[in-house]
Design a protein around this motif. Structure first.
Motif, PDB file in Angstrom:
ATOM      1  N   PRO A 179       0.929  -1.109   0.028  1.00 39.96           N
ATOM      2  CA  PRO A 179      -0.113   0.028   0.361  1.00 39.96           C
ATOM      3  C   PRO A 179       1.014   1.259   0.184  1.00 39.96           C
ATOM      4  O   PRO A 179       2.049   1.107   0.250  1.00 39.96           O
ATOM      5  CB  PRO A 179      -0.697   0.467   1.169  1.00 39.96           C
ATOM      6  N   ASP A 180       0.475   2.261  -0.393  1.00 46.36           N
ATOM      7  CA  ASP A 180       1.465   3.819  -0.054  1.00 46.36           C
ATOM      8  C   ASP A 180       1.996   3.938   1.422  1.00 46.36           C
ATOM      9  O   ASP A 180       3.080   4.674   0.855  1.00 46.36           O
ATOM     10  CB  ASP A 180       0.123   4.683  -0.699  1.00 46.36           C
ATOM     11  N   GLU A 181       1.107   3.398   1.929  1.00 41.74           N
ATOM     12  CA  GLU A 181       1.942   3.490   2.964  1.00 41.74           C
ATOM     13  C   GLU A 181       3.262   3.171   3.279  1.00 41.74           C
ATOM     14  O   GLU A 181       4.247   3.987   3.672  1.00 41.74           O
ATOM     15  CB  GLU A 181       0.951   3.161   4.904  1.00 41.74           C
ATOM     16  N   ALA A 182       3.323   1.577   2.673  1.00 40.58           N
ATOM     17  CA  ALA A 182       4.570   0.636   2.644  1.00 40.58           C
ATOM     18  C   ALA A 182       5.755   1.608   1.402  1.00 40.58           C
ATOM     19  O   ALA A 182       6.630   1.968   1.754  1.00 40.58           O
ATOM     20  CB  ALA A 182       5.029  -0.082   2.409  1.00 40.58           C
ATOM     21  N   ARG A 183       4.949   2.034   0.512  1.00 41.76           N
ATOM     22  CA  ARG A 183       5.431   2.935  -0.775  1.00 41.76           C
ATOM     23  C   ARG A 183       6.008   4.535   0.117  1.00 41.76           C
ATOM     24  O   ARG A 183       7.090   4.773  -0.560  1.00 41.76           O
ATOM     25  CB  ARG A 183       4.556   3.110  -1.655  1.00 41.76           C
ATOM     26  N   ASP A 184       5.362   4.246   0.455  1.00 40.65           N
ATOM     27  CA  ASP A 184       6.394   5.936   1.178  1.00 40.65           C
ATOM     28  C   ASP A 184       7.321   6.128   1.790  1.00 40.65           C
ATOM     29  O   ASP A 184       8.275   6.876   2.199  1.00 40.65           O
ATOM     30  CB  ASP A 184       5.683   6.743   1.662  1.00 40.65           C
ATOM     31  N   ASN A 185       7.977   4.325   2.886  1.00 39.99           N
ATOM     32  CA  ASN A 185       9.060   4.201   3.487  1.00 39.99           C
ATOM     33  C   ASN A 185      10.293   3.640   2.229  1.00 39.99           C
ATOM     34  O   ASN A 185      10.214   2.570   1.671  1.00 39.99           O
ATOM     35  CB  ASN A 185       8.721   3.373   4.002  1.00 39.99           C
ATOM     36  N   PRO A 186      11.027   4.165   2.460  1.00 42.74           N
ATOM     37  CA  PRO A 186      12.236   4.670   1.484  1.00 42.74           C
ATOM     38  C   PRO A 186      12.993   3.243   1.338  1.00 42.74           C
ATOM     39  O   PRO A 186      13.380   2.808   0.470  1.00 42.74           O
ATOM     40  CB  PRO A 186      12.797   5.889   1.094  1.00 42.74           C
ATOM     41  N   ALA A 198       7.081   8.801  19.723  1.00 44.17           N
ATOM     42  CA  ALA A 198       5.410   8.114  20.357  1.00 44.17           C
ATOM     43  C   ALA A 198       5.771   7.365  22.011  1.00 44.17           C
ATOM     44  O   ALA A 198       5.126   7.544  22.696  1.00 44.17           O
ATOM     45  CB  ALA A 198       5.861   6.768  19.138  1.00 44.17           C
ATOM     46  N   ARG A 199       6.878   7.372  21.809  1.00 47.06           N
ATOM     47  CA  ARG A 199       7.555   6.558  22.855  1.00 47.06           C
ATOM     48  C   ARG A 199       8.231   7.612  24.238  1.00 47.06           C
ATOM     49  O   ARG A 199       6.852   6.886  25.215  1.00 47.06           O
ATOM     50  CB  ARG A 199       9.414   6.222  22.186  1.00 47.06           C
ATOM     51  N   ARG A 200       7.496   8.868  24.112  1.00 44.69           N
ATOM     52  CA  ARG A 200       7.950   9.677  25.074  1.00 44.69           C
ATOM     53  C   ARG A 200       6.455   9.840  25.701  1.00 44.69           C
ATOM     54  O   ARG A 200       6.013   9.531  26.554  1.00 44.69           O
ATOM     55  CB  ARG A 200       8.052  11.137  24.546  1.00 44.69           C
ATOM     56  N   HIS A 201       5.252   9.670  25.038  1.00 41.11           N
ATOM     57  CA  HIS A 201       3.911   9.524  24.571  1.00 41.11           C
ATOM     58  C   HIS A 201       3.561   7.984  24.881  1.00 41.11           C
ATOM     59  O   HIS A 201       1.884   8.137  25.554  1.00 41.11           O
ATOM     60  CB  HIS A 201       3.016  10.483  24.060  1.00 41.11           C
ATOM     61  N   GLY A 202       4.331   7.123  25.548  1.00 43.24           N
ATOM     62  CA  GLY A 202       4.139   5.642  25.331  1.00 43.24           C
ATOM     63  C   GLY A 202       3.072   5.212  24.526  1.00 43.24           C
ATOM     64  O   GLY A 202       2.441   4.270  24.787  1.00 43.24           O
ATOM     65  N   ARG A 203       3.243   5.844  22.913  1.00 42.49           N
ATOM     66  CA  ARG A 203       2.624   4.829  22.420  1.00 42.49           C
ATOM     67  C   ARG A 203       3.441   4.318  21.190  1.00 42.49           C
ATOM     68  O   ARG A 203       4.729   4.419  21.645  1.00 42.49           O
ATOM     69  CB  ARG A 203       1.741   6.293  21.323  1.00 42.49           C
ATOM     70  N   ARG A 204       3.041   2.680  20.377  1.00 41.79           N
ATOM     71  CA  ARG A 204       3.576   2.134  20.030  1.00 41.79           C
ATOM     72  C   ARG A 204       3.429   2.685  18.827  1.00 41.79           C
ATOM     73  O   ARG A 204       2.632   3.183  18.749  1.00 41.79           O
ATOM     74  CB  ARG A 204       3.072   0.453  20.480  1.00 41.79           C
ATOM     75  N   ALA A 205       4.621   1.763  18.075  1.00 40.37           N
ATOM     76  CA  ALA A 205       4.519   2.297  16.601  1.00 40.37           C
ATOM     77  C   ALA A 205       3.374   1.500  16.243  1.00 40.37           C
ATOM     78  O   ALA A 205       3.200   0.286  16.534  1.00 40.37           O
ATOM     79  CB  ALA A 205       5.908   2.133  15.976  1.00 40.37           C
ATOM     80  N   PRO A 206       3.140   1.963  14.787  1.00 41.23           N
ATOM     81  CA  PRO A 206       2.098   1.337  14.120  1.00 41.23           C
ATOM     82  C   PRO A 206       1.860  -0.257  13.809  1.00 41.23           C
ATOM     83  O   PRO A 206       3.225   0.268  12.996  1.00 41.23           O
ATOM     84  CB  PRO A 206       1.633   2.509  12.960  1.00 41.23           C
ATOM     85  N   ARG A 207       1.736  -1.042  13.656  1.00 44.53           N
ATOM     86  CA  ARG A 207       1.711  -2.457  12.807  1.00 44.53           C
ATOM     87  C   ARG A 207       1.051  -1.804  11.551  1.00 44.53           C
ATOM     88  O   ARG A 207       0.225  -1.640  11.555  1.00 44.53           O
ATOM     89  CB  ARG A 207       1.088  -3.006  14.367  1.00 44.53           C
ATOM     90  N   HIS A 208       1.492  -2.387  10.765  1.00 41.51           N
ATOM     91  CA  HIS A 208       1.753  -2.977   9.712  1.00 41.51           C
ATOM     92  C   HIS A 208       1.056  -4.322   8.861  1.00 41.51           C
ATOM     93  O   HIS A 208       1.387  -4.989   8.826  1.00 41.51           O
ATOM     94  CB  HIS A 208       3.314  -3.034   8.756  1.00 41.51           C
ATOM     95  N   GLN A 209      -0.502  -3.301   9.050  1.00 43.10           N
ATOM     96  CA  GLN A 209      -1.237  -4.634   8.950  1.00 43.10           C
ATOM     97  C   GLN A 209      -1.076  -5.568   6.894  1.00 43.10           C
ATOM     98  O   GLN A 209      -1.814  -6.523   7.043  1.00 43.10           O
ATOM     99  CB  GLN A 209      -2.569  -4.230   8.277  1.00 43.10           C
ATOM    100  N   TRP A 210      -0.109  -4.645   6.676  1.00 41.22           N
ATOM    101  CA  TRP A 210      -0.225  -5.601   4.589  1.00 41.22           C
ATOM    102  C   TRP A 210       0.618  -7.177   4.793  1.00 41.22           C
ATOM    103  O   TRP A 210       0.626  -7.062   3.836  1.00 41.22           O
ATOM    104  CB  TRP A 210       0.383  -4.350   4.106  1.00 41.22           C
ATOM    105  N   VAL A 211       1.587  -7.069   5.534  1.00 43.66           N
ATOM    106  CA  VAL A 211       2.434  -7.733   5.774  1.00 43.66           C
ATOM    107  C   VAL A 211       1.754  -9.391   6.715  1.00 43.66           C
ATOM    108  O   VAL A 211       0.691  -9.280   7.194  1.00 43.66           O
ATOM    109  CB  VAL A 211       3.543  -7.714   6.813  1.00 43.66           C
ATOM    110  N   ARG A 212       1.775 -10.612   5.384  1.00 40.32           N
ATOM    111  CA  ARG A 212       1.294 -11.368   5.958  1.00 40.32           C
ATOM    112  C   ARG A 212       2.472 -12.479   5.890  1.00 40.32           C
ATOM    113  O   ARG A 212       3.395 -12.716   4.898  1.00 40.32           O
ATOM    114  CB  ARG A 212       0.100 -11.897   4.987  1.00 40.32           C
ATOM    115  N   GLU A 213       2.644 -13.613   6.755  1.00 36.48           N
ATOM    116  CA  GLU A 213       3.489 -14.636   6.887  1.00 36.48           C
ATOM    117  C   GLU A 213       3.327 -15.387   5.957  1.00 36.48           C
ATOM    118  O   GLU A 213       2.197 -15.667   5.426  1.00 36.48           O
ATOM    119  CB  GLU A 213       3.831 -15.545   8.719  1.00 36.48           C
ATOM    120  N   GLY A 214       4.288 -16.029   5.598  1.00 38.28           N
ATOM    121  CA  GLY A 214       4.599 -17.151   3.854  1.00 38.28           C
ATOM    122  C   GLY A 214       4.573 -18.560   4.404  1.00 38.28           C
ATOM    123  O   GLY A 214       4.993 -18.792   5.970  1.00 38.28           O
TER     124      GLY A 214
END
Length: 292
Positions: free
Chosen positions: A222-229, A276-292
């Motif tokens: 998805p675009d979210e991942a494509r935006d990550n070089p 995010a760490r300072r505010h106690g939030r977790r990094a978002p999980r990338h839902q597009w990944v699936r285990e093979g």
């Protein structure tokens, strides 16, 4: 200044311990001291095997974020992992707590890995816009197969000891042993099998056309991942792992890692993650990944 690495000989074992609180970051000082300890153990005729462990709350959470521009300084992390893997004496990593990023790359270069059930292992560099630099994209698929390695690398998630053992990332799950003699006895059961280099393993691929499979997955992101070089560079590093010799894979991984470091998005991602760490939030999980 206290030492970041200590070496103690116990019989025919050289016990090397990392201690760089709070998370045993792999600073240039620690890398230098570890390299010297490895050379000393390798050159000692009384030493038959090496036990690599760490003090404090975890084995290692990886590189020091304040020293990303010093990763190339000798000994670099890639040089250090190669030195461990190429050693003539079995090296066993006794893991505990978090084993992340460069810490996991260090462990994968050892000939065997074990630790207690509460382990958490992962390569979260993707969240910063980076890919591993010390063999993570080359050794991980050799240990757990291409599909599972892609999942772990793209998601940036961590896995526990039981799953890591099932996938082949570690060799044994042990009780949480605090007595060093007991840890050493458990580690020796693996070391007694001799040197076993991760680089010599063949990569299990999910389909015959691994290049086409990687290309299809890359295009489906998805675009979210494509935006990550780092994502496109990660796919390229994994393709090199499958089709090129191990040493060429390491060279390509390092070059792609340096490309990521040079991008302006890196600082933005690092600052967002720290906030995010300072505010106690977790990094978002990338839902597009699936285990093979």
């Amino acid at each position: 200044m206290s030492r970041a690495v200590t070496l103690i000989r116990e019989g025919d074992c050289a016990r090397i311990t990392l201690f760089n609180p709070p998370v045993n970051a792999l600073t240039q000082r620690l890398r230098s001291e570890l390299r010297r300890a490895l050379i000393e153990a390798e050159n000692d005729p009384k030493v038959r095997w090496i036990l690599l462990k760490a003090g404090g709350r975890c084995f290692s959470a990886g590189a020091d974020m304040g020293e990303l521009d010093r990763l190339h300084e000798a000994p670099s992390l890639p040089e250090l992992t190669l030195a461990i893997e190429s050693g003539t004496k079995p090296c066993v990593a006794w893991l505990h707590g978090a084993v992340l990023g460069g810490g996991l790359e260090l462990a994968m270069a050892c000939h065997y890995r074990l630790g207690p059930p509460e382990l958490r292992l992962g390569l979260p560099q993707i969240a910063l816009g980076l890919i591993p630099c010390a063999g993570g994209t080359q050794r991980l698929p050799r240990l757990m197969g291409l599909a599972a390695a892609l999942h772990l690398l793209l998601s940036g998630e961590t896995i526990g000891a039981t799953q890591a053992r099932r996938l082949g990332l570690i060799d044994a799950v042990t009780p949480r042993l605090h007595v060093e003699a007991q840890q050493q006895a458990e580690a020796w059961k693996l070391a007694a099998q001799g040197v076993r280099r991760t680089r010599d393993r063949r990569i299990k691929v999910p389909v015959a056309d691994a290049a086409g499979w990687l290309e299809r997955l890359s295009l489906a992101l998805p675009d979210e991942a494509r935006d990550n070089p780092a994502c496109a560079r990660l796919f390229e590093a994994l393709k090199t792992a499958v089709y090129q010799p191990f040493d060429e894979g390491l060279r390509r991984e390092w070059a792609l890692h340096l490309e990521c470091l040079s991008l302006p998005q890196l600082q933005e991602r690092a600052e967002a993650r720290l906030a995010a760490r300072r505010h106690g939030r977790r990094a978002p999980r990338h839902q597009w990944v699936r285990e093979g």
